[in-house]
Design a protein around this motif. Structure first.
Motif, PDB file in Angstrom:
ATOM      1  N   ALA A  61       3.051  -8.736  -6.651  1.00 24.48           N
ATOM      2  CA  ALA A  61       3.313  -7.558  -7.302  1.00 24.48           C
ATOM      3  C   ALA A  61       2.695  -6.236  -7.264  1.00 24.48           C
ATOM      4  O   ALA A  61       1.199  -6.578  -6.710  1.00 24.48           O
ATOM      5  N   PRO A  62       2.637  -5.203  -8.006  1.00 22.25           N
ATOM      6  CA  PRO A  62       4.048  -5.175  -8.492  1.00 22.25           C
ATOM      7  C   PRO A  62       5.823  -4.675  -8.250  1.00 22.25           C
ATOM      8  O   PRO A  62       6.329  -4.740  -8.689  1.00 22.25           O
ATOM      9  N   GLN A  63       5.291  -4.729  -6.521  1.00 17.98           N
ATOM     10  CA  GLN A  63       6.441  -4.607  -5.722  1.00 17.98           C
ATOM     11  C   GLN A  63       6.813  -5.507  -4.851  1.00 17.98           C
ATOM     12  O   GLN A  63       8.433  -5.392  -4.392  1.00 17.98           O
ATOM     13  N   GLY A  64       6.997  -7.072  -5.737  1.00 14.81           N
ATOM     14  CA  GLY A  64       7.055  -8.122  -4.760  1.00 14.81           C
ATOM     15  C   GLY A  64       6.957  -8.990  -6.010  1.00 14.81           C
ATOM     16  O   GLY A  64       6.535  -9.041  -6.702  1.00 14.81           O
ATOM     17  N   VAL A  65       8.026 -10.372  -5.733  1.00  9.20           N
ATOM     18  CA  VAL A  65       7.939 -11.036  -7.422  1.00  9.20           C
ATOM     19  C   VAL A  65       6.870 -12.765  -6.142  1.00  9.20           C
ATOM     20  O   VAL A  65       7.084 -13.824  -6.846  1.00  9.20           O
ATOM     21  N   GLY A  66       6.843 -11.988  -4.613  1.00  6.92           N
ATOM     22  CA  GLY A  66       5.289 -13.631  -4.520  1.00  6.92           C
ATOM     23  C   GLY A  66       6.495 -14.820  -3.865  1.00  6.92           C
ATOM     24  O   GLY A  66       7.366 -14.708  -3.140  1.00  6.92           O
ATOM     25  N   GLU A  67       6.103 -15.748  -4.375  1.00  6.00           N
ATOM     26  CA  GLU A  67       6.626 -17.211  -3.400  1.00  6.00           C
ATOM     27  C   GLU A  67       6.826 -17.209  -2.616  1.00  6.00           C
ATOM     28  O   GLU A  67       7.664 -18.074  -1.772  1.00  6.00           O
ATOM     29  N   PHE A  86       3.957   0.733   3.679  1.00  9.79           N
ATOM     30  CA  PHE A  86       4.895   1.782   3.136  1.00  9.79           C
ATOM     31  C   PHE A  86       5.529   2.112   1.491  1.00  9.79           C
ATOM     32  O   PHE A  86       6.932   1.715   1.193  1.00  9.79           O
ATOM     33  N   GLY A  87       4.581   2.164   0.531  1.00  9.41           N
ATOM     34  CA  GLY A  87       4.682   1.554  -0.435  1.00  9.41           C
ATOM     35  C   GLY A  87       5.113   3.155  -0.934  1.00  9.41           C
ATOM     36  O   GLY A  87       4.797   4.217  -0.744  1.00  9.41           O
ATOM     37  N   THR A  88       6.569   3.191  -2.041  1.00  6.91           N
ATOM     38  CA  THR A  88       6.693   3.846  -2.444  1.00  6.91           C
ATOM     39  C   THR A  88       6.852   4.195  -3.810  1.00  6.91           C
ATOM     40  O   THR A  88       7.583   5.262  -5.278  1.00  6.91           O
ATOM     41  N   GLY A  89       6.526   2.895  -4.347  1.00  6.30           N
ATOM     42  CA  GLY A  89       5.674   3.225  -6.445  1.00  6.30           C
ATOM     43  C   GLY A  89       7.429   3.118  -6.814  1.00  6.30           C
ATOM     44  O   GLY A  89       8.183   2.109  -6.564  1.00  6.30           O
ATOM     45  N   ASP A  90       7.821   4.255  -7.870  1.00  2.66           N
ATOM     46  CA  ASP A  90       8.620   4.003  -9.072  1.00  2.66           C
ATOM     47  C   ASP A  90       9.586   4.998  -8.772  1.00  2.66           C
ATOM     48  O   ASP A  90       9.807   6.073  -9.137  1.00  2.66           O
ATOM     49  N   LEU A 122       0.839  -1.532   0.112  1.00  2.00           N
ATOM     50  CA  LEU A 122      -0.211  -0.279  -0.374  1.00  2.00           C
ATOM     51  C   LEU A 122       0.968   1.559   0.060  1.00  2.00           C
ATOM     52  O   LEU A 122       1.832   0.886   0.922  1.00  2.00           O
ATOM     53  N   PRO A 123      -0.093   2.334  -0.801  1.00  2.00           N
ATOM     54  CA  PRO A 123       1.130   3.671  -0.699  1.00  2.00           C
ATOM     55  C   PRO A 123       1.636   4.315   0.503  1.00  2.00           C
ATOM     56  O   PRO A 123       0.290   3.775   1.189  1.00  2.00           O
ATOM     57  N   ILE A 124       2.323   4.954   0.888  1.00  3.14           N
ATOM     58  CA  ILE A 124       2.572   5.554   2.043  1.00  3.14           C
ATOM     59  C   ILE A 124       0.776   6.713   2.218  1.00  3.14           C
ATOM     60  O   ILE A 124       1.050   7.304   1.204  1.00  3.14           O
ATOM     61  N   GLY A 125       1.182   6.357   3.427  1.00  2.00           N
ATOM     62  CA  GLY A 125      -0.308   8.060   3.627  1.00  2.00           C
ATOM     63  C   GLY A 125      -1.155   7.331   3.130  1.00  2.00           C
ATOM     64  O   GLY A 125      -2.833   8.173   3.102  1.00  2.00           O
ATOM     65  N   ARG A 160      13.798   6.539   0.040  1.00  9.70           N
ATOM     66  CA  ARG A 160      14.173   6.578   1.459  1.00  9.70           C
ATOM     67  C   ARG A 160      13.171   8.038   1.986  1.00  9.70           C
ATOM     68  O   ARG A 160      12.973   7.994   3.353  1.00  9.70           O
ATOM     69  N   ARG A 161      14.067   9.058   2.226  1.00  9.41           N
ATOM     70  CA  ARG A 161      13.451  10.109   2.067  1.00  9.41           C
ATOM     71  C   ARG A 161      11.858   9.912   2.856  1.00  9.41           C
ATOM     72  O   ARG A 161      11.707  10.789   3.960  1.00  9.41           O
TER      73      ARG A 161
END
Length: 297
Positions: free
Chosen positions: A216-222, A55-59, A17-20, A66-67
């Motif tokens: 996905a899209p932030q991880g490859v699962g498994e 705390f997802g930060t997308g692209d 989930l995106p930050i905020g 980091r900031r």
């Protein structure tokens, strides 16, 4: 020794989930996990999410990401912490909401896994000892964490790259963990090696091991759940969102200690009082046979 009752766990291989993002979105996803499986049979007692789930930060470029995380870092006396306490208490569950950036007091952040009890208490936190350098800029932790689920067993925590360092899982097992929970956000092709490590760490430490990766899209699962002899109990194949649910008997750990892996190997009985200490120059330490024994309650 008191026999332990079975523990039902839910491992949520969900997308970050995106930050905020409003807390209600996460809260509703946890409620859904609990409600769906309550009506289907065994109600989850321990619900686990992947590393940095909230705390997802997308692209965002690495420095900007980091900031953003440092700006959102907690001291565990904030609204997010209170919301997590309230959610765990509302649902009557043990909740590991992934990891959270924690203020380090020097302008940086630890990568920290908190654990909340059904009473709505923050019972322990674990700071990732091995950030994935040079890519992760978190401040390393320097201690270990286990917690007890009364009548069920003891759970230990590691985070992602920690799994590549056998000393960390060994220490957590030595502290008596019946299950090691490894919170992960792996985006790279080496997830297949991590699956080997999950089974290996379970085998050599004779513990359950739950390795929960982001979808996905932030991880490859498994994601995978492994028993104390290295057998896969449940696994999600692929990077799509999914949920692993299982009811496990953590007493199996004690049985494996007593009978040996495959009825053969009793690793916690290898070194015994009276044996000569074995120097470990790498650590400026040693294996002391007087301290090597099967974990006890």
């Amino acid at each position: 020794m008191t026999e332990l009752s079975a523990l039902t766990i839910a491992m949520a291989q969900y997308s970050q989930l995106p930050i905020g993002k409003p807390f209600g979105r996460f809260a509703n996803s946890v409620r859904h996990v609990v409600d769906v499986h309550s009506t289907a049979g065994a109600r989850p007692e321990l619900v686990i999410f992947p590393e940095m789930h909230l705390f997802g930060t997308g692209d965002l470029p690495q420095d900007q990401a980091r900031r953003s995380k440092i700006a959102a870092a907690t001291d565990f006396h904030d609204e997010l912490t209170e919301n997590l306490k309230a959610l765990a208490k509302e649902l009557g569950i043990w909740l590991i909401p992934g990891t959270i950036p924690e203020q380090d007091g020097e302008g940086g952040a630890f990568n920290t896994a908190p654990v909340f009890s059904p009473a709505g208490e923050l019972v322990t936190t674990y700071r990732k000892i091995c950030p994935w350098r040079p890519f992760e800029q978190y401040t390393p932790g320097d201690s270990f964490a286990v917690f007890d689920i009364p009548g069920k067993g003891r759970i230990g925590l590691t985070i992602c790259y920690d799994a590549w360092f056998p000393e960390i899982s060994r220490q957590v097992a030595w502290l008596g963990a019946d299950m090691i929970v490894n919170l992960v956000r792996t985006t790279t092709p080496d997830r297949r090696q991590e699956l080997v490590l999950a089974r290996a760490n379970a085998i050599v430490n004779q513990t359950f091991l739950a390795s929960i990766n982001a979808a996905a899209p932030q991880g490859v699962g498994e994601s995978v759940l492994v028993d104390p002899e290295g057998n896969i109990i449940r696994q999600i194949t692929g990077s799509q969102e999914g949920l692993i649910t299982a009811t496990v008997q953590l007493d199996q750990v004690r049985r494996v200690h007593q009978t040996g892996t495959s009825g053969t190997n009793k690793v916690w009985e290898q070194f015994r009082p009276g044996d000569s200490p074995v120097p470990l120059p790498l650590y400026e330490g040693r294996i002391d046979p007087d301290r090597w024994s099967a974990p006890v309650d």
